[in-house]
Scaffold this motif. Structure first.
Motif, PDB file in Angstrom:
ATOM      1  N   LYS A  15       4.235  10.386  -7.418  1.00 51.56           N
ATOM      2  CA  LYS A  15       5.156  10.398  -8.559  1.00 51.56           C
ATOM      3  C   LYS A  15       6.574  10.059  -8.124  1.00 51.56           C
ATOM      4  O   LYS A  15       7.287   9.313  -8.798  1.00 51.56           O
ATOM      5  CB  LYS A  15       5.125  11.768  -9.243  1.00 51.56           C
ATOM      6  CG  LYS A  15       3.914  11.963 -10.148  1.00 51.56           C
ATOM      7  CD  LYS A  15       3.923  13.348 -10.761  1.00 51.56           C
ATOM      8  CE  LYS A  15       2.710  13.545 -11.679  1.00 51.56           C
ATOM      9  NZ  LYS A  15       2.536  14.944 -12.062  1.00 51.56           N
ATOM     10  N   THR A  16       6.991  10.631  -6.994  1.00 56.23           N
ATOM     11  CA  THR A  16       8.330  10.359  -6.471  1.00 56.23           C
ATOM     12  C   THR A  16       8.493   8.879  -6.149  1.00 56.23           C
ATOM     13  O   THR A  16       9.492   8.247  -6.483  1.00 56.23           O
ATOM     14  CB  THR A  16       8.579  11.174  -5.179  1.00 56.23           C
ATOM     15  OG1 THR A  16       8.502  12.546  -5.493  1.00 56.23           O
ATOM     16  CG2 THR A  16       9.951  10.870  -4.614  1.00 56.23           C
ATOM     17  N   VAL A  17       7.489   8.348  -5.460  1.00 58.37           N
ATOM     18  CA  VAL A  17       7.529   6.944  -5.072  1.00 58.37           C
ATOM     19  C   VAL A  17       7.607   6.060  -6.324  1.00 58.37           C
ATOM     20  O   VAL A  17       8.397   5.115  -6.393  1.00 58.37           O
ATOM     21  CB  VAL A  17       6.287   6.608  -4.213  1.00 58.37           C
ATOM     22  CG1 VAL A  17       6.040   5.115  -4.165  1.00 58.37           C
ATOM     23  CG2 VAL A  17       6.461   7.171  -2.800  1.00 58.37           C
ATOM     24  N   GLU A  51       0.849  -1.219   0.000  1.00 56.52           N
ATOM     25  CA  GLU A  51       0.000   0.000   0.000  1.00 56.52           C
ATOM     26  C   GLU A  51       0.872   1.251   0.000  1.00 56.52           C
ATOM     27  O   GLU A  51       0.632   2.187   0.762  1.00 56.52           O
ATOM     28  CB  GLU A  51      -0.925   0.016   1.229  1.00 56.52           C
ATOM     29  CG  GLU A  51      -1.783  -1.218   1.395  1.00 56.52           C
ATOM     30  CD  GLU A  51      -3.074  -1.205   0.578  1.00 56.52           C
ATOM     31  OE1 GLU A  51      -3.244  -0.281  -0.241  1.00 56.52           O
ATOM     32  OE2 GLU A  51      -3.885  -2.138   0.748  1.00 56.52           O
ATOM     33  N   ILE A  52       1.860   1.262  -0.857  1.00 53.31           N
ATOM     34  CA  ILE A  52       2.804   2.386  -0.873  1.00 53.31           C
ATOM     35  C   ILE A  52       2.098   3.678  -1.281  1.00 53.31           C
ATOM     36  O   ILE A  52       2.565   4.769  -1.007  1.00 53.31           O
ATOM     37  CB  ILE A  52       3.981   2.069  -1.835  1.00 53.31           C
ATOM     38  CG1 ILE A  52       5.169   3.008  -1.599  1.00 53.31           C
ATOM     39  CG2 ILE A  52       3.558   2.113  -3.296  1.00 53.31           C
ATOM     40  CD1 ILE A  52       5.951   2.702  -0.366  1.00 53.31           C
ATOM     41  N   ASP A  53       0.942   3.541  -1.936  1.00 52.23           N
ATOM     42  CA  ASP A  53       0.240   4.716  -2.451  1.00 52.23           C
ATOM     43  C   ASP A  53      -0.768   5.289  -1.471  1.00 52.23           C
ATOM     44  O   ASP A  53      -1.312   6.358  -1.706  1.00 52.23           O
ATOM     45  CB  ASP A  53      -0.486   4.348  -3.756  1.00 52.23           C
ATOM     46  CG  ASP A  53      -1.350   3.096  -3.600  1.00 52.23           C
ATOM     47  OD1 ASP A  53      -0.996   2.250  -2.759  1.00 52.23           O
ATOM     48  OD2 ASP A  53      -2.361   2.970  -4.309  1.00 52.23           O
ATOM     49  N   SER A  54      -0.995   4.582  -0.352  1.00 50.86           N
ATOM     50  CA  SER A  54      -2.068   5.062   0.525  1.00 50.86           C
ATOM     51  C   SER A  54      -1.675   6.385   1.189  1.00 50.86           C
ATOM     52  O   SER A  54      -0.586   6.544   1.708  1.00 50.86           O
ATOM     53  CB  SER A  54      -2.390   4.006   1.589  1.00 50.86           C
ATOM     54  OG  SER A  54      -1.296   3.809   2.431  1.00 50.86           O
ATOM     55  N   GLY A  55      -2.591   7.299   1.103  1.00 53.04           N
ATOM     56  CA  GLY A  55      -2.392   8.583   1.769  1.00 53.04           C
ATOM     57  C   GLY A  55      -1.406   9.510   1.092  1.00 53.04           C
ATOM     58  O   GLY A  55      -0.960  10.482   1.691  1.00 53.04           O
ATOM     59  N   LEU A  56      -1.038   9.217  -0.158  1.00 55.88           N
ATOM     60  CA  LEU A  56      -0.060  10.080  -0.834  1.00 55.88           C
ATOM     61  C   LEU A  56      -0.741  11.091  -1.742  1.00 55.88           C
ATOM     62  O   LEU A  56      -1.691  10.759  -2.443  1.00 55.88           O
ATOM     63  CB  LEU A  56       0.890   9.225  -1.686  1.00 55.88           C
ATOM     64  CG  LEU A  56       1.858   8.319  -0.955  1.00 55.88           C
ATOM     65  CD1 LEU A  56       2.922   7.809  -1.924  1.00 55.88           C
ATOM     66  CD2 LEU A  56       2.519   9.048   0.200  1.00 55.88           C
ATOM     67  N   ASP A  57      -0.207  12.341  -1.730  1.00 62.22           N
ATOM     68  CA  ASP A  57      -0.666  13.289  -2.732  1.00 62.22           C
ATOM     69  C   ASP A  57       0.032  12.955  -4.056  1.00 62.22           C
ATOM     70  O   ASP A  57       0.917  12.107  -4.105  1.00 62.22           O
ATOM     71  CB  ASP A  57      -0.408  14.733  -2.299  1.00 62.22           C
ATOM     72  CG  ASP A  57       1.067  15.028  -2.113  1.00 62.22           C
ATOM     73  OD1 ASP A  57       1.894  14.447  -2.848  1.00 62.22           O
ATOM     74  OD2 ASP A  57       1.398  15.834  -1.230  1.00 62.22           O
TER      75      ASP A  57
END
Lengths: 459, 269
Positions: B188-190, B177-183
């Motif tokens: 994009k950075t991740v 869930e690396i994308d959870s809660g990311l703007d």
């Protein structure tokens, strides 16, 4: 009964007779009065609330009277003293006391900043400020305090002139001589800080011999009775506007019973920071009594105790908010392994009229084994309105989730544990001024379950 | 190990926590150069799979096997899995007060290098490496001097996980869930860091590395193109396919399988 036994153990008459002629009559009178008081009440035992969890029976039949130490034949150099304290690379000013006696040859006092004077108590009794402090009643009031008043003939006197500012800490080493020196050493240290002075004092209490790490372990495992008592009361008088940091590292040998009492009178807008680091001795009892004696006085008390095997440590702190706008902050943290036991009792007294007092107390403990124990108790007595007081205590184990996180990055379980332990301790070390903190953290790290170089861990 | 052997081979994996079976027979083969997305509603067992692969001791493997580059992964403690080249980016990275991020990263990297028979990096060499990685990932250098994740924002924590990924260069990266809660900027950075992990210096896809993305949402897959997509539900993989499967899910939702939001909000993972 206790009193009778105690009086016999003191062997006091020859000692007092010996003092007459060596020191002023008022001082001998104080000694006689204190000796009589001790004969009445003896050593504190578990019937006293403040000694509920700490027993001095380890002292056994140890002779408690203090013959004037015979230090002839004991050759101590600054290098040897610093090595015993674990601070071999210290190149600043240092005063070395062996069995409480200042040893000028072992000290480096030539490079003391102007305005700071260090002497031995027995050489300084005639000074009015010193005599005044000696005549004043102690905050500590029990049989141990009687022993100090009756028997202490030496210790350190540090006098700091008004407006003296020194960034470089003054190091005091108190070295005991297990086996060779007296079985009991009773010291009285006096610290007088003039108005608006700003200085740092650091003390190390250690044995001059027997610092070999493996030997340390063996002696403790045997569970023998105490071989010696290291006993001191330090009084701090902090005049208006002075800012003082005082750090003590107690790393006595395993046969030692250590009693360290710090009594501070903090003046108007003055500040006293105490860092007490306790890792040695089979039993260590600390009493800190801070009197915030005028408006705006402030104290910050930090403590760290690392205990293993059958060690016992007891911190009793009392902060007396006697005036308005006084502030205190306490942070004590402990790591207990093996069947070590610990006590933290933090008393905060806010007297009537001490409005705008702010007092914050925190005690955090890590227990690394099922047999380790800690008794922690806040004791808030508040008699004023409009104050902010808080306290918190925790007892726990290393965080399993954090351990997994570190291991999932390739750190071994041992390394992960050590890293978390060091991180736990480093919160206190952060208050110890450089360059002392670096030297002290090295000493503390050796006491963690395995050795490692974490000097750079927390920057 | 020949070139055809997979990086990760999971066979009939069953795992339980507190006596409750969460994974009920997972089969999954991941080869070098592949990016597998594991999708599914909350409570389907996605994060459990990630934690079991990393070696979390709270989970008990009750049946099945996991082979990682020819090794029996389940026989190894978490640190040895990491040293062999398994990396889990945590859904909720831990805060470690009192430990500087830079020290943590250096210790982790050197533990892994030592295991691989490579010389440990000294402070200067490490600093050069970390600066290069931080520049690539546009990570604020100030994060290095702060305690690990302490007081980091959600985005900073995830960036820090990806920074660790970039420094440790594992054979298998599992992003939970690396994308959870990311703007969108942090996402994009991740993605930049994750994609860089799969690309060799000459621009070709690395065949000695693979990635498993655990995600609830299809959004992430717009930034990291999977080669394979699997739908996990109630501890089993119900359907596997190519990138098209993710697009179908986006269009039709999990209703396609008749279990949309059935378990949402239960807190089970």
């Amino acid at each position: 009964m206790t009193g009778l036994v105690a009086a016999d153990r003191l062997g006091l008459e020859p000692f007092l007779a010996n003092r007459v002629g060596h020191e002023p009559a008022w001082l001998v009178a104080i000694r006689r009065e204190a000796a009589a008081r001790f004969a009445e009440r003896g050593l504190p035992d578990r019937h006293l609330e403040d000694w509920k969890y700490t027993s001095l029976t380890a002292l056994g039949e140890l002779p408690l009277s203090a013959p004037v130490p015979d230090l002839a034949g004991i050759v101590v150099t600054p290098a040897r003293a610093l090595q015993a304290a674990g601070l071999s690379d210290w190149d600043g000013p240092v005063a070395v006391f062996v069995s409480g006696r200042l040893i000028p040859d072992a000290s480096r006092l030539g490079d003391l900043p102007a305005g700071i004077h260090v002497t031995g108590l027995s050489d300084r009794i005639s000074a009015p400020a010193v005599a005044d402090l000696l005549k004043r009643p102690l905050r500590s009031d029990d049989g141990l305090a009687d022993l100090i008043r009756a028997l202490a003939i030496d210790g350190a006197v540090v006098e700091v002139a008004d407006r003296t500012v020194s960034e470089r800490p003054l190091l005091l080493l108190f070295l005991s001589l297990p086996g060779a020196g007296p079985a009991a050493v009773h010291l009285r240290n006096l610290f007088l800080f003039g108005k608006q002075s700003q200085v740092q004092i650091a003390e190390v209490h250690a044995a001059l011999t027997g610092l070999d790490a493996s030997g340390e372990k063996d002696a403790r495992a045997e569970g023998t009775r105490a071989a010696h008592l290291s006993h001191q009361i330090s009084q701090f008088q902090i005049d208006a506007g002075a800012v003082v940091t005082h750090t003590v590292l107690q790393r006595e040998d395993p046969g030692c019973v250590y009693v360290g009492r710090l009594e501070a009178e903090v003046g108007r807008d003055a500040s006293w920071t105490s860092n007490a680091l306790s890792v040695g001795a089979e039993l260590a009892r600390w009493d800190l009594h801070v009197n915030l004696a005028d408006d705006g006085a402030c104290t910050i008390l930090n403590g760290l105790y690392l205990e293993a095997d059958r060690q016992h440590v007891d911190f009793h702190t009392t902060i007396d908010h006697a005036h308005p706008h006084t502030t205190s902050r306490e942070l004590y943290k402990g790591v207990l392994d093996g069947s070590a036991t610990g006590v933290f009792n933090g008393k905060v007294l806010v007297r009537e009229g001490a409005i705008k007092t702010v007092a914050q107390q925190t005690n955090r403990n890590l227990l690394l084994s099922d047999a380790a124990q800690i008794n922690t108790k806040p004791q808030l007595e508040i008699f004023a309105d409009d104050v902010k007081c808080s306290h918190g205590a925790t007892i726990g184990q290393l965080d399993a989730a954090a351990l997994f996180y570190l291991r999932s990055r390739g750190l071994s379980e041992d390394d992960a544990r050590r890293l978390l332990l060091y991180a736990f301790a480093s919160e206190v070390l952060a208050f110890v001024p450089e360059p002392m903190s670096r030297a002290l953290s090295g000493i503390l790290l050796k006491r963690l379950p395995a050795q490692g170089d974490f000097q750079e861990v927390s920057r | 190990m020949n070139d055809d052997s997979p990086i990760l081979e999971i066979k009939n994996l069953h795992a339980a926590i507190d006596g409750r079976e969460i994974l009920k027979g997972i089969d999954l083969t991941v080869r070098g150069g592949e990016i597998h997305a594991i999708m599914g509603p909350n409570g389907s067992g996605k994060s459990t799979l990630a934690q079991v692969l990393a070696g979390h001791e709270a989970y008990t493997v009750t049946d099945g096997s996991v082979t990682f580059r020819g090794h029996d992964l389940l026989a190894l403690p978490p640190e040895d899995r990491a040293r062999q080249g398994v990396f889990l980016a945590f859904q909720y990275p831990l805060e470690i007060p009192g430990v500087a991020n830079t020290y943590f990263l250096k210790t982790a990297l050197n533990a892994i290098r030592k295991h691989r028979g490579l010389p440990e990096l000294d402070a200067m060499e490490f600093l050069a490496l970390i600066r290069q990685k931080m520049k690539l990932l546009e990570v604020d250098p100030a994060l290095l001097q702060r305690a690990v994740n302490e007081g980091f924002s959600g985005g900073e924590k995830k960036r820090n996980e990806i920074l660790q990924l970039a420094v440790l260069e594992p054979h298998l990266a599992i992003l939970d869930e690396i994308d959870s809660g990311l703007d969108i900027d942090a996402l994009k950075t991740v993605a930049l860091g994750a994609n860089a992990q799969m690309i060799a210096a000459d621009g070709s896809r690395r065949d000695d590395r693979a990635m498993v993305l655990v995600t609830h949402y299809e959004r992430l897959l717009n930034y990291i193109q999977p080669t394979h997509v699997h739908v996990l539900y109630k501890g089993l993989i119900h359907e596997s396919g190519g990138p098209d499967l993710a697009r179908d899910l986006e269009r039709e939702g999990y209703a396609r399988f008749g279990f949309e939001d059935e378990l949402a909000g239960t807190g089970a993972r």
